[in-house]
Design a protein around this motif. Sequence first.
Motif, PDB file in Angstrom:
ATOM      1  N   UNK A  74       0.878  -1.284   0.044  1.00 49.59           N
ATOM      2  CA  UNK A  74      -0.074  -0.095  -0.047  1.00 49.59           C
ATOM      3  C   UNK A  74       0.973   1.194   0.014  1.00 49.59           C
ATOM      4  N   UNK A  75       1.891   1.298   0.828  1.00 46.50           N
ATOM      5  CA  UNK A  75       2.950   2.425   0.999  1.00 46.50           C
ATOM      6  C   UNK A  75       3.419   2.735  -0.341  1.00 46.50           C
ATOM      7  N   UNK A  76       3.638   1.566  -1.299  1.00 47.05           N
ATOM      8  CA  UNK A  76       4.470   1.752  -2.556  1.00 47.05           C
ATOM      9  C   UNK A  76       3.383   2.207  -3.493  1.00 47.05           C
ATOM     10  N   UNK A  77       2.057   2.101  -3.304  1.00 48.56           N
ATOM     11  CA  UNK A  77       1.132   2.652  -4.343  1.00 48.56           C
ATOM     12  C   UNK A  77       0.441   3.768  -3.577  1.00 48.56           C
ATOM     13  N   UNK A  78       0.691   4.482  -2.535  1.00 45.69           N
ATOM     14  CA  UNK A  78       0.196   5.515  -2.045  1.00 45.69           C
ATOM     15  C   UNK A  78      -1.073   5.352  -1.299  1.00 45.69           C
ATOM     16  N   UNK A  79      -1.403   4.124  -1.131  1.00 44.01           N
ATOM     17  CA  UNK A  79      -2.864   3.853  -0.645  1.00 44.01           C
ATOM     18  C   UNK A  79      -2.950   4.008   1.009  1.00 44.01           C
ATOM     19  N   UNK A  80      -3.672   4.575   1.584  1.00 47.36           N
ATOM     20  CA  UNK A  80      -3.653   5.276   3.018  1.00 47.36           C
ATOM     21  C   UNK A  80      -4.282   4.078   3.768  1.00 47.36           C
ATOM     22  N   UNK A  81      -3.704   3.634   5.199  1.00 48.50           N
ATOM     23  CA  UNK A  81      -4.434   2.811   5.914  1.00 48.50           C
ATOM     24  C   UNK A  81      -3.501   2.470   7.067  1.00 48.50           C
ATOM     25  N   UNK A  82      -3.869   1.916   8.040  1.00 50.64           N
ATOM     26  CA  UNK A  82      -2.927   1.570   9.469  1.00 50.64           C
ATOM     27  C   UNK A  82      -3.259   0.180   9.871  1.00 50.64           C
ATOM     28  N   UNK A  83      -2.323  -0.315  10.435  1.00 49.36           N
ATOM     29  CA  UNK A  83      -2.260  -1.747  10.940  1.00 49.36           C
ATOM     30  C   UNK A  83      -3.858  -1.917  11.851  1.00 49.36           C
ATOM     31  N   UNK A  84      -4.216  -0.857  12.484  1.00 44.25           N
ATOM     32  CA  UNK A  84      -5.024  -0.988  13.404  1.00 44.25           C
ATOM     33  C   UNK A  84      -6.555  -1.063  12.630  1.00 44.25           C
ATOM     34  N   UNK A  85      -6.624  -0.084  11.667  1.00 42.21           N
ATOM     35  CA  UNK A  85      -7.874   0.067  10.766  1.00 42.21           C
ATOM     36  C   UNK A  85      -7.942  -1.256  10.135  1.00 42.21           C
ATOM     37  N   UNK A  86      -6.842  -1.819   9.669  1.00 38.63           N
ATOM     38  CA  UNK A  86      -7.192  -3.076   8.733  1.00 38.63           C
ATOM     39  C   UNK A  86      -7.650  -4.255   9.918  1.00 38.63           C
ATOM     40  N   UNK A  87      -6.763  -4.471  11.240  1.00 38.15           N
ATOM     41  CA  UNK A  87      -7.070  -5.439  11.925  1.00 38.15           C
ATOM     42  C   UNK A  87      -8.396  -5.543  12.305  1.00 38.15           C
ATOM     43  N   UNK A  88      -8.787  -4.214  12.653  1.00 40.29           N
ATOM     44  CA  UNK A  88     -10.316  -3.865  13.251  1.00 40.29           C
ATOM     45  C   UNK A  88     -11.292  -4.595  12.155  1.00 40.29           C
ATOM     46  N   UNK A  89     -11.066  -4.220  11.003  1.00 42.09           N
ATOM     47  CA  UNK A  89     -12.096  -4.588   9.975  1.00 42.09           C
ATOM     48  C   UNK A  89     -11.975  -6.021   9.699  1.00 42.09           C
ATOM     49  N   UNK A  90     -10.927  -6.515   9.629  1.00 39.67           N
ATOM     50  CA  UNK A  90     -10.562  -8.003   9.344  1.00 39.67           C
ATOM     51  C   UNK A  90     -11.434  -8.864  10.349  1.00 39.67           C
ATOM     52  N   UNK A  91     -11.037  -8.290  11.542  1.00 45.57           N
ATOM     53  CA  UNK A  91     -11.873  -8.939  12.659  1.00 45.57           C
ATOM     54  C   UNK A  91     -13.389  -9.025  12.663  1.00 45.57           C
ATOM     55  N   UNK A  92     -13.747  -7.744  12.204  1.00 50.98           N
ATOM     56  CA  UNK A  92     -15.187  -7.631  12.195  1.00 50.98           C
ATOM     57  C   UNK A  92     -15.867  -8.417  11.128  1.00 50.98           C
ATOM     58  N   UNK A  93     -15.107  -8.548   9.689  1.00 51.89           N
ATOM     59  CA  UNK A  93     -15.913  -9.215   8.590  1.00 51.89           C
ATOM     60  C   UNK A  93     -15.459 -10.556   8.450  1.00 51.89           C
TER      61      UNK A  93
END
Length: 165
Positions: A74-93
């Motif tokens: 994501x950093x290489x492609x300029x896509x924003x996001x954080x570990x916490x945001x991804x983890x939170x959504x993965x656990x919910x989904x």
Amino acid sequence: MPASGQLRRFGSRRLARSLAVTGIAAIALPLFGATNASAATTPSAAPAAATTAASTTTYANNLDGWIRESLSIMAQHGIPGSYEGIHRNVMRESSGNPNAVNLWDSNAAKGTPSKGLLQVIDPTFRAYHVPGTTFDPYDPVANITAACNYAADRYGSIDNVFGAY
């Protein structure tokens, strides 16, 4: 890109990830034409190979590693996001199950069930696929990265997603 190229890339990526997880190092060595002269140059080439291997980042084949690898892409492609945001959504989904499939919601009723860690439907996965990842929605890194690319386009970042998206 043709589908056949996509499958080859998936296979080599899975092999590389498997080798990294098992701790097996693969080094390319010449099979033919090695002479005493070429063998004499091997010691000076060995430090360069070791340096290259040491600079290659490997990730664990688990949720933590998948998120970290996705963040790197994501950093290489300029896509924003954080570990916490991804983890939170993965656990919910998906509760962290990369093979999760939702067979009961409106998408499933239309014949396009949500798949993978971040429950992405195939058309969204294809539209938001990120180069450097496989074209397999069940591949954890590809799923996370595509979903984060979609969330960035739609909501500004996966960090801004707190419910079904």
